[in-house]
Design an enzyme around this catalytic site. Structure first.
Site, short mmCIF file in Angstrom:
data_model
loop_
_atom_site.label_atom_id
_atom_site.label_comp_id
_atom_site.label_asym_id
_atom_site.label_seq_id
_atom_site.Cartn_x
_atom_site.Cartn_y
_atom_site.Cartn_z
N GLU A 1 -6.18 14.08 13.50
CA GLU A 1 -4.89 14.67 13.59
C GLU A 1 -4.64 15.72 14.35
O GLU A 1 -5.55 16.65 14.40
CB GLU A 1 -4.12 14.61 12.25
CG GLU A 1 -4.66 15.91 11.41
CD GLU A 1 -4.38 15.29 9.85
OE1 GLU A 1 -4.41 14.09 9.35
OE2 GLU A 1 -4.27 16.26 9.00
N TYR B 1 -8.04 0.69 4.12
CA TYR B 1 -7.92 2.06 4.43
C TYR B 1 -8.53 3.07 3.69
O TYR B 1 -8.50 2.97 2.30
CB TYR B 1 -6.55 2.38 4.66
CG TYR B 1 -5.99 3.70 5.07
CD1 TYR B 1 -6.31 4.10 6.35
CD2 TYR B 1 -5.43 4.93 4.37
CE1 TYR B 1 -6.14 5.57 6.72
CE2 TYR B 1 -5.13 5.99 4.62
CZ TYR B 1 -5.53 6.38 5.96
OH TYR B 1 -5.25 7.88 6.37
N ARG C 1 -3.68 10.78 15.59
CA ARG C 1 -2.40 10.89 14.72
C ARG C 1 -1.77 12.06 15.06
O ARG C 1 -2.41 13.01 15.39
CB ARG C 1 -3.04 11.03 13.45
CG ARG C 1 -1.78 11.57 12.61
CD ARG C 1 -2.09 11.64 10.98
NE ARG C 1 -1.45 12.77 10.26
CZ ARG C 1 -1.61 12.96 8.92
NH1 ARG C 1 -2.28 12.02 8.20
NH2 ARG C 1 -0.90 14.01 8.15
N ASP D 1 -8.82 13.54 8.83
CA ASP D 1 -8.11 14.92 8.88
C ASP D 1 -7.92 15.46 10.37
O ASP D 1 -7.95 14.77 11.52
CB ASP D 1 -8.44 16.11 7.96
CG ASP D 1 -8.35 15.51 6.22
OD1 ASP D 1 -7.40 14.50 6.47
OD2 ASP D 1 -8.58 16.03 5.61
N ASP E 1 -9.58 8.20 7.13
CA ASP E 1 -8.88 9.38 7.56
C ASP E 1 -9.62 10.53 7.70
O ASP E 1 -10.46 11.24 6.82
CB ASP E 1 -7.79 9.93 6.62
CG ASP E 1 -7.16 11.05 6.38
OD1 ASP E 1 -6.99 11.69 7.36
OD2 ASP E 1 -6.18 11.39 5.88
N HIS F 1 -8.98 8.11 12.11
CA HIS F 1 -8.10 9.12 12.81
C HIS F 1 -8.13 10.54 12.59
O HIS F 1 -8.54 10.97 11.64
CB HIS F 1 -6.55 8.45 12.47
CG HIS F 1 -6.25 8.88 10.57
ND1 HIS F 1 -5.70 9.92 10.38
CD2 HIS F 1 -6.09 7.73 10.03
CE1 HIS F 1 -5.49 9.59 9.14
NE2 HIS F 1 -5.62 8.39 8.72
N GLU G 1 3.00 10.26 12.76
CA GLU G 1 3.12 10.54 11.35
C GLU G 1 4.69 10.95 11.07
O GLU G 1 5.25 11.49 12.10
CB GLU G 1 2.39 11.74 10.83
CG GLU G 1 2.48 12.20 9.80
CD GLU G 1 1.97 11.10 8.63
OE1 GLU G 1 2.60 10.08 8.45
OE2 GLU G 1 1.18 11.55 7.63
N ASN H 1 2.34 4.52 8.66
CA ASN H 1 2.10 4.96 7.34
C ASN H 1 3.28 4.42 6.51
O ASN H 1 3.98 5.30 6.51
CB ASN H 1 1.63 6.43 7.64
CG ASN H 1 1.41 7.14 6.48
OD1 ASN H 1 1.07 6.40 5.08
ND2 ASN H 1 1.21 8.42 6.12
N CYS I 1 -0.33 17.40 3.59
CA CYS I 1 0.17 16.05 3.87
C CYS I 1 1.12 15.99 5.04
O CYS I 1 1.92 16.84 5.08
CB CYS I 1 0.85 15.66 2.65
SG CYS I 1 1.86 14.26 2.64
N ASP J 1 -4.36 18.05 -1.28
CA ASP J 1 -4.72 17.37 0.24
C ASP J 1 -4.59 18.43 0.96
O ASP J 1 -3.81 18.42 1.96
CB ASP J 1 -3.91 16.19 0.44
CG ASP J 1 -4.32 15.54 2.02
OD1 ASP J 1 -5.53 15.70 2.35
OD2 ASP J 1 -3.59 14.49 2.20
C1 MIC Z 1 -2.02 9.08 5.45
C2 MIC Z 1 -2.48 10.42 4.59
O1 MIC Z 1 -2.95 11.48 5.63
C3 MIC Z 1 -3.69 10.17 3.71
O2 MIC Z 1 -4.35 11.21 3.50
O3 MIC Z 1 -3.81 9.06 2.94
C4 MIC Z 1 -1.50 11.18 3.78
C5 MIC Z 1 -0.72 10.48 2.77
C6 MIC Z 1 0.04 11.15 1.68
O4 MIC Z 1 -0.20 12.21 1.23
O5 MIC Z 1 1.14 10.53 1.14
C7 MIC Z 1 -0.38 11.76 4.89
O6 MIC Z 1 -0.54 12.95 5.18
O7 MIC Z 1 0.75 10.88 5.12
MG MG Z 2 -4.70 12.42 5.23
#
Ligand code: MIC
Ligand code: MG
Length: 302
Positions: free
Chosen positions: A118, A48, A161, A91, A89, A116, A191, A213, A126, A62
């Protein structure tokens, strides 16, 4: 030696086949190309590539600051070092539906097996933090339709997602998941599910694979692969875990270096030089050189 031998189309075909066979596939997050090799060596089924890790790697939170070029570039670096399928990912898809289309083609070209997209509004955050917002259903579906229409390899896995669970609850998440599947999603990533029962409910409601996740310090409890399989989940990601472990270890090593002036007491925790060279297939490079240096031209007599 050098990069993986398996062509991207083949990785995608294998991924599709395993999902169709009902297998549960484990995708730990690679924080760099080298760690993708380790994931493969340890016998996992896929790699991943996390947006959170990619941002953190650049020293950024993020919140949608990374660009498609950066994400696809890093995705390519990681995907080409492993024979395993790598999913990434993407986004919110980096813009409007037309941008999502371009994103998917770019990620296909980078050798990824799937991505994926979202349904958060921009700027995203996040999925396990409070205060996120989701777009309306029609916008969410347009993103997925654009992604599905744009791919040239039908085996490229488009995962939808939905972040709606934390905003509007489980029933809304199930409704949205069904609509995303109708729009063409090959898999659903619900999620911030609260418990196993919620994963089970989503998996029962859709006839495509469901992704779980297992990110730490978030809203979901941490379940084992076996528990998730029993709940009907087919893809599990541990997106940030290896980065968290590596950074934790790096921090402790720096403390030791401050306290003791050397790292002798930490040697047992380090990847040994011999193991690193094995992972890099160093030996094969030696042979390649030998062949070059021992190459001789034999001149015929006439
Ligand atoms: C899955 C996720 O989108 C990621 O970017 O890895 C994040 C992981 C995280 O920040 O813990 C998420 O939004 O869950
Ligand atoms: Mg992410």
């Amino acid at each position: 030696m050098l990069y993986a031998q398996t062509p991207a189309a083949e990785k995608r075909r294998i991924l599709r086949e395993r999902l169709a066979a009902g297998e549960m596939l484990r995708f730990p997050g690679a924080f760099n190309p080298l760690s993708a090799r380790l994931i493969e060596e340890k016998g996992f089924e896929g790699v991943y590539i996390s947006g959170a890790v990619l941002s953190a790697d650049l020293g950024l939170p993020d919140i949608g600051l990374t660009t498609l070029t950066e994400v696809a570039g890093r995705g390519q670096q990681i995907a080409r070092t492993t024979e395993l399928p790598a999913i990434i990912d993407a986004d919110t898809g980096f813009g409007e539906p037309m941008n999502v289309a371009r994103t998917i083609q770019t990620l296909e070209d980078a050798g990824l097996a799937g991505a994926h997209i979202e349904d958060q509004v921009n700027p995203k955050r996040c999925g396990h933090l409070d205060g996120k917002q989701v777009v309306d259903e029609s916008t969410a579906l347009k993103r997925i339709r654009a992604a599905v229409d744009a791919r040239r390899d039908p085996n490229f896995l488009i995962m939808a997602r939905t972040d709606i669970r934390a905003v509007e609850g489980l029933a809304a998440a199930i409704d949205r998941a069904k609509a995303l599947v109708d729009a063409g999603a090959d898999a659903i990533f619900p999620e911030a599910m609260r418990d196993l029962g919620e994963f089970e409910a989503v998996a029962a409601a859709v006839d495509v694979p469901v992704l779980a996740n297992m990110t730490e310090f978030g809203k979901s409890d941490l379940f084992s692969s076996a528990q998730l399989r029993d709940a009907g989940v087919q893809i599990v990601i541990w997106p940030v875990s290896l980065l968290r472990i590596a950074m934790g270890a790096a921090g402790r090593a720096l403390d030791t270096l401050n306290d003791e002036g050397h790292l002798t007491s930490r040697l047992g925790e380090m990847q040994h030089r011999a193991d690193l060279y094995d992972l890099l297939d160093y030996e094969a490079y030696n042979h390649f050189d030998t062949n070059v240096f021992t190459f001789q031209i034999t001149r015929s007599e006439q």
